[in-house]
Motif scaffolding. Structure first.
Motif, PDB file in Angstrom:
ATOM      1  N   CYS A   9       0.815  -1.228   0.000  1.00  0.00           N
ATOM      2  CA  CYS A   9       0.000   0.000   0.000  1.00  0.00           C
ATOM      3  C   CYS A   9       0.841   1.266   0.000  1.00  0.00           C
ATOM      4  N   SER A  10       1.925   1.291   0.770  1.00  0.00           N
ATOM      5  CA  SER A  10       2.730   2.521   0.854  1.00  0.00           C
ATOM      6  C   SER A  10       3.313   2.898  -0.489  1.00  0.00           C
ATOM      7  N   LEU A  11       3.730   1.922  -1.245  1.00  0.00           N
ATOM      8  CA  LEU A  11       4.352   2.239  -2.531  1.00  0.00           C
ATOM      9  C   LEU A  11       3.358   2.830  -3.524  1.00  0.00           C
ATOM     10  N   GLU A  12       2.077   2.590  -3.253  1.00  0.00           N
ATOM     11  CA  GLU A  12       1.069   3.140  -4.173  1.00  0.00           C
ATOM     12  C   GLU A  12       0.994   4.649  -4.053  1.00  0.00           C
ATOM     13  N   CYS A  13       1.268   5.150  -2.851  1.00  0.00           N
ATOM     14  CA  CYS A  13       0.999   6.571  -2.629  1.00  0.00           C
ATOM     15  C   CYS A  13       2.073   7.280  -1.808  1.00  0.00           C
ATOM     16  N   SER A  15       4.784   6.345  -0.509  1.00  0.00           N
ATOM     17  CA  SER A  15       6.156   6.053  -0.932  1.00  0.00           C
ATOM     18  C   SER A  15       6.205   5.769  -2.420  1.00  0.00           C
ATOM     19  N   ALA A  16       5.477   6.566  -3.166  1.00  0.00           N
ATOM     20  CA  ALA A  16       5.432   6.393  -4.624  1.00  0.00           C
ATOM     21  C   ALA A  16       6.829   6.479  -5.225  1.00  0.00           C
ATOM     22  N   ALA A  17       7.684   7.264  -4.603  1.00  0.00           N
ATOM     23  CA  ALA A  17       9.050   7.396  -5.109  1.00  0.00           C
ATOM     24  C   ALA A  17       9.757   6.047  -5.129  1.00  0.00           C
ATOM     25  N   TYR A  18       9.467   5.206  -4.129  1.00  0.00           N
ATOM     26  CA  TYR A  18      10.063   3.881  -4.065  1.00  0.00           C
ATOM     27  C   TYR A  18       9.577   3.062  -5.259  1.00  0.00           C
ATOM     28  N   ASP A  19       8.262   3.088  -5.462  1.00  0.00           N
ATOM     29  CA  ASP A  19       7.684   2.276  -6.536  1.00  0.00           C
ATOM     30  C   ASP A  19       8.211   2.684  -7.911  1.00  0.00           C
ATOM     31  N   VAL A  20       8.190   3.981  -8.191  1.00  0.00           N
ATOM     32  CA  VAL A  20       8.638   4.385  -9.539  1.00  0.00           C
ATOM     33  C   VAL A  20      10.121   4.086  -9.729  1.00  0.00           C
ATOM     34  N   SER A  21      10.912   4.291  -8.691  1.00  0.00           N
ATOM     35  CA  SER A  21      12.344   4.024  -8.847  1.00  0.00           C
ATOM     36  C   SER A  21      12.610   2.526  -8.970  1.00  0.00           C
ATOM     37  N   VAL A  22      11.833   1.728  -8.255  1.00  0.00           N
ATOM     38  CA  VAL A  22      11.975   0.266  -8.383  1.00  0.00           C
ATOM     39  C   VAL A  22      11.698  -0.156  -9.813  1.00  0.00           C
ATOM     40  N   ARG A  23      10.615   0.339 -10.348  1.00  0.00           N
ATOM     41  CA  ARG A  23      10.232  -0.070 -11.712  1.00  0.00           C
ATOM     42  C   ARG A  23      11.246   0.409 -12.734  1.00  0.00           C
ATOM     43  N   ALA A  24      11.718   1.626 -12.555  1.00  0.00           N
ATOM     44  CA  ALA A  24      12.691   2.168 -13.517  1.00  0.00           C
ATOM     45  C   ALA A  24      13.987   1.363 -13.487  1.00  0.00           C
ATOM     46  N   VAL A  25      14.439   1.077 -12.286  1.00  0.00           N
ATOM     47  CA  VAL A  25      15.696   0.343 -12.127  1.00  0.00           C
ATOM     48  C   VAL A  25      15.542  -1.106 -12.593  1.00  0.00           C
ATOM     49  N   ALA A  26      14.412  -1.694 -12.283  1.00  0.00           N
ATOM     50  CA  ALA A  26      14.171  -3.085 -12.677  1.00  0.00           C
ATOM     51  C   ALA A  26      14.193  -3.230 -14.187  1.00  0.00           C
ATOM     52  N   GLU A  27      13.566  -2.282 -14.834  1.00  0.00           N
ATOM     53  CA  GLU A  27      13.521  -2.334 -16.297  1.00  0.00           C
ATOM     54  C   GLU A  27      14.934  -2.305 -16.859  1.00  0.00           C
ATOM     55  N   LEU A  28      15.735  -1.409 -16.325  1.00  0.00           N
ATOM     56  CA  LEU A  28      17.104  -1.271 -16.810  1.00  0.00           C
ATOM     57  C   LEU A  28      17.928  -2.525 -16.542  1.00  0.00           C
ATOM     58  N   LEU A  29      17.674  -3.155 -15.415  1.00  0.00           N
ATOM     59  CA  LEU A  29      18.462  -4.333 -15.053  1.00  0.00           C
ATOM     60  C   LEU A  29      17.912  -5.622 -15.648  1.00  0.00           C
ATOM     61  N   GLY A  30      16.806  -5.507 -16.343  1.00  0.00           N
ATOM     62  CA  GLY A  30      16.228  -6.714 -16.941  1.00  0.00           C
ATOM     63  C   GLY A  30      15.506  -7.598 -15.945  1.00  0.00           C
ATOM     64  N   ILE A  31      15.061  -6.977 -14.866  1.00  0.00           N
ATOM     65  CA  ILE A  31      14.262  -7.739 -13.898  1.00  0.00           C
ATOM     66  C   ILE A  31      12.801  -7.513 -14.268  1.00  0.00           C
ATOM     67  N   GLU A  32      12.111  -8.607 -14.601  1.00  0.00           N
ATOM     68  CA  GLU A  32      10.704  -8.439 -14.955  1.00  0.00           C
ATOM     69  C   GLU A  32       9.851  -8.595 -13.704  1.00  0.00           C
ATOM     70  N   LEU A  33       9.159  -7.536 -13.353  1.00  0.00           N
ATOM     71  CA  LEU A  33       8.328  -7.576 -12.151  1.00  0.00           C
ATOM     72  C   LEU A  33       6.864  -7.598 -12.581  1.00  0.00           C
ATOM     73  N   LEU A  73       8.330 -14.135  -5.036  1.00  0.00           N
ATOM     74  CA  LEU A  73       7.544 -12.921  -4.834  1.00  0.00           C
ATOM     75  C   LEU A  73       8.457 -11.864  -4.230  1.00  0.00           C
ATOM     76  N   VAL A  74       8.582 -10.741  -4.925  1.00  0.00           N
ATOM     77  CA  VAL A  74       9.482  -9.684  -4.466  1.00  0.00           C
ATOM     78  C   VAL A  74       8.678  -8.557  -3.840  1.00  0.00           C
ATOM     79  N   ALA A  75       9.102  -8.164  -2.643  1.00  0.00           N
ATOM     80  CA  ALA A  75       8.447  -7.043  -1.978  1.00  0.00           C
ATOM     81  C   ALA A  75       9.524  -6.028  -1.624  1.00  0.00           C
ATOM     82  N   PRO A  76       9.356  -4.750  -2.034  1.00  0.00           N
ATOM     83  CA  PRO A  76      10.329  -3.738  -1.640  1.00  0.00           C
ATOM     84  C   PRO A  76      10.086  -3.217  -0.225  1.00  0.00           C
ATOM     85  N   CYS A  77       8.826  -3.286   0.222  1.00  0.00           N
ATOM     86  CA  CYS A  77       8.510  -2.754   1.545  1.00  0.00           C
ATOM     87  C   CYS A  77       8.882  -3.764   2.609  1.00  0.00           C
ATOM     88  N   ALA A  78       9.594  -3.289   3.641  1.00  0.00           N
ATOM     89  CA  ALA A  78      10.089  -4.178   4.685  1.00  0.00           C
ATOM     90  C   ALA A  78       8.971  -4.909   5.415  1.00  0.00           C
TER      91      ALA A  78
END
Lengths: 297, 676, 190
Positions: A9-13, A15-33, A73-78
């Motif tokens: 839930c936090s990443l949706e709003c 901590s949106a910065a976490y979510d967008v940066s995760v997706r951007a970095v994942a794409e670059l690294l070839g991690i399909e989420l 299953l990958v979760a960025p939130c602790a």
């Protein structure tokens, strides 16, 4: 590499910065989420206070929803990471609890077999699965000159300490040395930020925040890197209030580690959620780092 | 002629009788089992009256076989065999049925228990009729003893044996004997100087005419059995000729290569590439550390050789394998310290002024790296406050679950030394104070009087992250003072960690070499934890000192002496009786396939190349039965456990599956063609 | 007076706590060493440290334990659990005590239960947490004056797109609610 992705839930709003940066970095690294379809809130630290079986079942729904062809299953939130891992672990260790959880899940037409899904934190995936060489290869804007304090917090390294040491973890430190940053040996890197204490008792919570911020200042860190939305929110959003209470003058940017990872990879700050933090980070980045030499990704 | 079996069913007080109707079992055995001449029940068969009953029946009733249904043979097989022997019957014509551990202690229903007891008695009765008289073998005991480990326990054992006039070979891994005790400054509770009480013993051992000392050596191989072991010892090359060296020390003085001494100085000081570990070393013959020596590294130097007045340096020296025959072996291999880095919240290895107990001993020792001054890592600053943390790596499921026995007393000792040598405050952070031997509680009282401060709380963490100005530049010990119920942060300059005693890294390996086992933690398993702490399940192998479990110096000395006494007893007797329960190969029918040779866990089977048959060395055979089972031609038989006997036992046990009246008096199965 | 009252299951207070905690049997092995109390970030603010609480549990001091603020100060940092030399799942014991305390209505002097209830109420309703809803409801009902202090923060969060005024609902809400309903039935108060 493909993983089921649980933003939380936090990443949706908040901590949106976490979510967008995760997706951007994942794409670059070839991690399909692949985001888990129709996931529900994990209940954070609140549901277990009410009812163990319901809390576990609510979490187990997410585990049950992981597609059959994905087993990680990958979760960025602790907190989400801990909760998902905990329920999987509990179901594996306690047959009677597992049976009850499955009974509850059955009411929703679902079922979960303990151990089917391997729950992992994002840092683990980046450090272990991608690895040093691949990371170094992607660095276009080395973080040379930037002193970062890696703040692990609690729930990623405890109590499930399979991927890093619960007292002296090193994976985030290592990641940032690969990026060229100067990693500060931050002795309180696994001390608690107080979690939801901020909502319950501000003086208690602010003291915990103060200690973390104070230590970062003493060690001359330029910024604190977080891997948990609660930590980031606490240290960032309440920093001014901490200053107010203790008459301190902290101005320490608190960013998600994936945001700085993105910077090192040459991704534009806007695409990494910069600007969402209360204590501005970009001025520090501009001051400390050499400007981006390549057009951003 | 039919055998005459005597059956005795023991009540064992109420231990058996409460779950087995013993009178009924005795009555039934007498009525239903074949060839039973006498069948009795009795309250305590192991008592002298019980034994007398057996002896009388043998004499008066002409019994030819005896069965006692009682406790485990481990406890009383010997007792009853002796009774039989006293009455003139071969002791191997006796058999014991265990109706206590195997019935009474595991059943919850008396009817079921009684039924099971009947089956075991019937089984025993059938079996015993097929048992053969056997005669134990006696072997000579070699009067030379091998002692492995030259610490205080090993030294004590060595001296006692040597003084009694027997030859001892003492093997020690380090260049000098002395063990950990040589590293200590003072010993509790007397505060004797450790070296002062140790070195006389070391000296005596070094000069004793009955002792052959092999230092810088390792035990490589053991074969044989009690009374007659063959051992191989690797004498590692010192690169110094022991006959020529006078111990003058010039080589060490002039050696240009200095390295950190990780062993004796616990990393706190240095030594040279050619070195003797400490000034009172026995023997006073240095060794060259090939990993540090410039010559071995890049073929330069050899200063020691040039300067040695007696030409004792020998770079061509090789390891030597010494082969010996000994009668008994005493393992006194000691311990190593727990790696305190594992408890990372205490900061050892990360925060400079956190020390282990061994490091602190070296600080206090007058011959140590700081000349006995208690100072911080900078080598000069005296601490103003010291915190001593108990139970580091002990009593902790995250590391070792056991208590290391010595740390509470050692912590008190350290407190005393801090108070004596400095003006510092000293805190003990403990969970319990374990001061339970002679004069130990008094020592605790002494330290209370001297002003040592005691805080009951297992330290949560040691940190340098100050929260308040008063904490700046200090090490902060954070704990809950459990007697106050409050969290406390205590700023100190120095922290000492009382690390756990742990078994040597290769204790399990060493145990396997000698044929003894270790506990889960790695301590050698004694024969009985209460009643036989120095013997092991392998005859002729004894253990003494910390290798058997954490303990202090008096306990180690006592065990060393105890092991020596046991060995002396064996040597004085001169012979050892070997159980005749051994395997025999029918050499007429052996095809020489040799499958049994490698399977024998005791290396007791030899192959006769000429006749191309295998042969069991009875002195080494333990009667385990592995070869008996493995022989594809079925030509090996295990005495006292041959097929005939075992099938009879099974037949007897199935008494209630055979015949309508439950009589086990059906025709016995045809004896299977077997070697005996 | 030591009160060792038995509950409906015939269990003593300690047995209740153990039964309600997965892995709770380890509680019997507590050495009273104080690692937990020493490690806790909020230890200094608790009425009783976790260790003291375990001693009270052993002594059957039900009322003292369930009205203590200890478990409500617990933020699930797991430092205690990580360090406990007897592998007691301390954080989970704290959760069990929170649950027992709520069931007996003995929590007092802390807003933590209210926070928990508000949070889970929103989860049950939407399947997701709703921060604005949580904050507004919680502060309004529990510390209305603090709401004023939260104003500026709320505004800065909102302007940075870190707070939504509208909740998100999951699609299969009825599925989740069926699961929750069943779990509640099965769980049952002790």
């Amino acid at each position: 590499m493909k993983y089921a992705y649980y933003p939380g839930c936090s990443l949706e709003c908040s901590s949106a910065a976490y979510d967008v940066s995760v997706r951007a970095v994942a794409e670059l690294l070839g991690i399909e989420l692949k985001e888990l379809d129709d996931w529900n809130c994990c209940g954070a630290t609140e549901y277990f206070s009410q009812d163990e079986l319901t809390a576990s079942s609510v979490i187990a729904r997410n585990l049950a929803l992981v597609e059959p062809d994905l087993n990680q299953l990958v979760a960025p939130c602790a907190a989400c990471y801990l909760n998902l891992k905990k329920v999987d672990h509990l179901m594996g260790e306690h047959a009677d609890l597992s049976a009850k959880i499955n009974q509850a899940l059955a009411a929703g037409g679902l079922r979960y077999q303990a151990g089917r899904v391997r729950v992992r934190h994002l840092l683990d995936v980046i450090h272990t699965d991608i690895g040093e060489q691949a990371i170094r290869d992607k660095v276009v804007r080395p973080l040379t000159g930037l002193r970062v304090a890696p703040y692990y917090g609690c729930q990623v390294v405890r109590p499930y300490n399979g991927f890093d040491d619960p007292e002296q973890p090193v994976k985030l430190d290592e990641l940032f040395t690969w990026l060229g940053a100067e990693v500060v040996d931050y002795p309180v890197k696994t001390h608690c930020c107080g979690g939801h204490m901020t909502q319950i008792s501000e003086p208690q919570a602010f003291e915990l925040h103060r200690r973390l911020l104070q230590n970062a200042v003493e060690y001359e860190a330029d910024m604190i890197l977080c891997m948990c939305p609660m930590c980031q929110l606490n240290l960032d959003a309440y920093q001014n209030r901490v200053n107010g209470l203790f008459n301190t003058h902290f101005k320490m940017p608190i960013v998600f580690f994936t945001q700085m990872l993105g910077i090192a990879f040459g991704i534009e700050p806007k695409k990494l959620g910069f600007g969402k933090e209360i204590v501005a980070a970009e001025p520090v980045i501009r001051a400390k780092l050499a400007p981006a030499t390549q057009p951003s990704a | 002629m039919a055998e005459k079996v005597g059956i005795y069913v023991c009540h064992c007080g109420s231990n058996i009788a409460n779950m087995v109707d013993v009178e009924e079992v005795a009555r039934w055995a007498g009525a239903h089992l074949k060839d039973v001449a006498v069948s009795r029940d009795y309250k305590f068969m192991c008592s002298s009256l019980g034994q007398q009953m057996i002896e009388d029946d043998i004499k008066n009733e002409g019994l030819t076989r005896v069965v006692v249904a009682a406790c485990s043979p481990h406890l009383h097989e010997k007792t009853f065999r002796r009774a039989c022997q006293n009455a003139g019957m071969n002791p191997y014509l006796f058999h014991m049925a265990n109706i206590r551990e195997h019935v009474s202690w595991v059943c919850e229903d008396k009817e079921a228990g009684t039924r099971k007891a009947k089956a075991l008695v019937a089984a025993a009765a059938e079996r015993v009729k097929r048992q053969q008289p056997l005669t134990p073998q006696t072997v000579q005991v070699n009067p030379t003893t091998l002692v492995v480990g030259g610490g205080i326990a090993g030294l004590q054992a060595t001296l006692e044996l040597a003084d009694a006039g027997y030859k001892v070979v003492l093997v020690e891994r380090e260049p000098s004997i002395g063990g950990h005790m040589a590293q200590f400054d003072k010993t509790f509770p007397t505060l004797d100087c450790s070296a002062c009480i140790l070195t006389p013993k070391m000296s005596e051992v070094g000069q004793h005419e009955n002792v052959t000392m092999l230092t810088y050596s390792e035990l490589e191989e053991v074969s044989g059995s009690v009374g007659n072991f063959k051992v191989k010892i690797r004498k590692r090359a010192r690169y110094v000729d022991e006959d020529k060296c006078t111990g003058c020390g010039i080589c060490t003085e002039k050696c240009p290569r200095k390295v950190v001494d990780d062993v004796f100085e616990a990393g706190m000081g240095n030594r040279k590439a050619i070195y003797s570990p400490f000034p009172q070393a026995v023997p006073r013959i240095p060794v060259i550390d090939v990993d540090a020596c410039i010559w071995f590294e890049r073929q330069k130097c050899r200063a020691c050789e040039k300067l040695c007045p007696t030409d004792a340096i020998d770079f061509e020296q090789q390891d030597e394998i010494v082969e010996l025959e000994v009668g008994n072996i005493i393992l006194a291999t000691g311990w190593k310290m727990f790696d305190c880095r594992k408890v990372s919240q205490y900061g050892y290895g990360r925060l400079p002024n956190v020390f282990t107990s061994l490091e602190f001993e070296r600080l206090c020792n007058a011959a140590g790296p700081t000349g006995g001054k208690i100072v911080l890592r900078d080598g000069k600053t005296e601490p103003e406050s010291v915190a001593i943390i108990h139970c580091v790596g002990s009593r902790d499921l995250n590391h070792n679950s056991y208590c290391s026995n010595t740390c509470c007393m050692a912590a008190l000792k350290f407190g005393h030394l801090v108070l004596e040598k400095t003006n510092a405050r000293v805190y003990s952070c403990y969970i319990d104070m374990r001061t339970n031997q002679k004069e130990y509680e008094e020592f605790y009282q002494r330290l209370l009087g001297e002003g040592m401060q005691f805080i009951r709380g297992k330290v949560a963490e040691v940190t340098d992250a100050a929260r308040l100005p008063a904490e700046a530049g200090k090490l902060i010990v954070q704990l809950e003072d459990t007697l106050l119920g409050k969290q406390r942060r205590i700023p100190v300059d120095m922290v000492v960690l009382m690390g756990a005693q742990e078994p040597q890294a290769d204790s399990r390996e060493m145990g396997l070499k000698c044929g003894i086992s270790c506990s889960m933690a790695g301590w050698y398993t004694e024969r009985h934890p209460k009643l036989d702490p120095v013997a092991t399940m392998t005859d002729g192998i004894f253990v003494a000192g910390v290798c058997q479990g954490p303990k202090d110096i008096p306990a180690s000395v006592a065990q060393g002496a105890a092991a020596a006494a046991r060995v002396q007893g064996m040597i004085a007797k001169g012979t050892v009786t070997i159980e005749p329960i051994v395997a025999t190969i029918d050499e007429e029918r052996c095809s020489g396939c040799r499958i049994c040779n490698d399977l024998c866990p005791f290396n007791a089977i030899e192959f006769d190349e000429e006749r191309e048959v295998s042969h069991v060395v009875t002195a080494l055979c333990k009667g385990c039965g592995t070869c008996v089972a493995a022989c594809p031609a079925n030509v090996i038989s295990g005495a006292h456990f041959n097929n005939d006997q075992i099938y009879a036992e099974i037949h007897g046990a199935l008494w209630d599956a055979l015949g309508d009246d439950g009589s086990a008096g059906q025709a016995s199965p045809e004896p299977v063609e077997s070697a005996t | 007076m030591i009160n060792i009252a038995h509950d409906k299951r015939g269990l003593s207070f300690r047995d209740q706590v153990v039964a309600d905690t997965p892995g709770g049997e380890q509680l019997a092995h507590c050495l009273q060493c104080g690692s937990c109390g020493g490690s806790c970030p909020n230890g200094a603010d608790m009425d009783y440290t976790p260790r003291t609480l375990f001693a009270l549990i052993n002594a059957g001091q039900r009322d003292k334990v369930l009205s203590a603020n200890t478990m409500w100060c617990c933020v699930s940092c797991y430092a205690c659990t990580s360090r406990c030399p007897q592998n007691i799942p301390i954080t989970d014991v704290m959760y069990a005590l929170k649950r027992l305390s709520l069931r007996e209505n003995m929590a007092s002097g802390t807003d933590a239960p209210a926070l928990a209830r508000t949070f889970t109420g929103l989860l049950d309703k939407y399947g997701r947490s709703f921060e604005f809803g949580l904050a507004s409801r919680y502060y309004l009902f529990n510390k209305p004056i603090s709401m004023l202090k939260m104003g500026p923060l709320g505004l800065s969060m909102f302007t940075r797109g870190r707070m939504s005024l509208v909740p998100t609902k999951i699609r299969q809400l009825d599925q989740l609610q069926a699961i929750i309903k069943k779990a509640r039935e099965l769980g049952g108060a002790s």
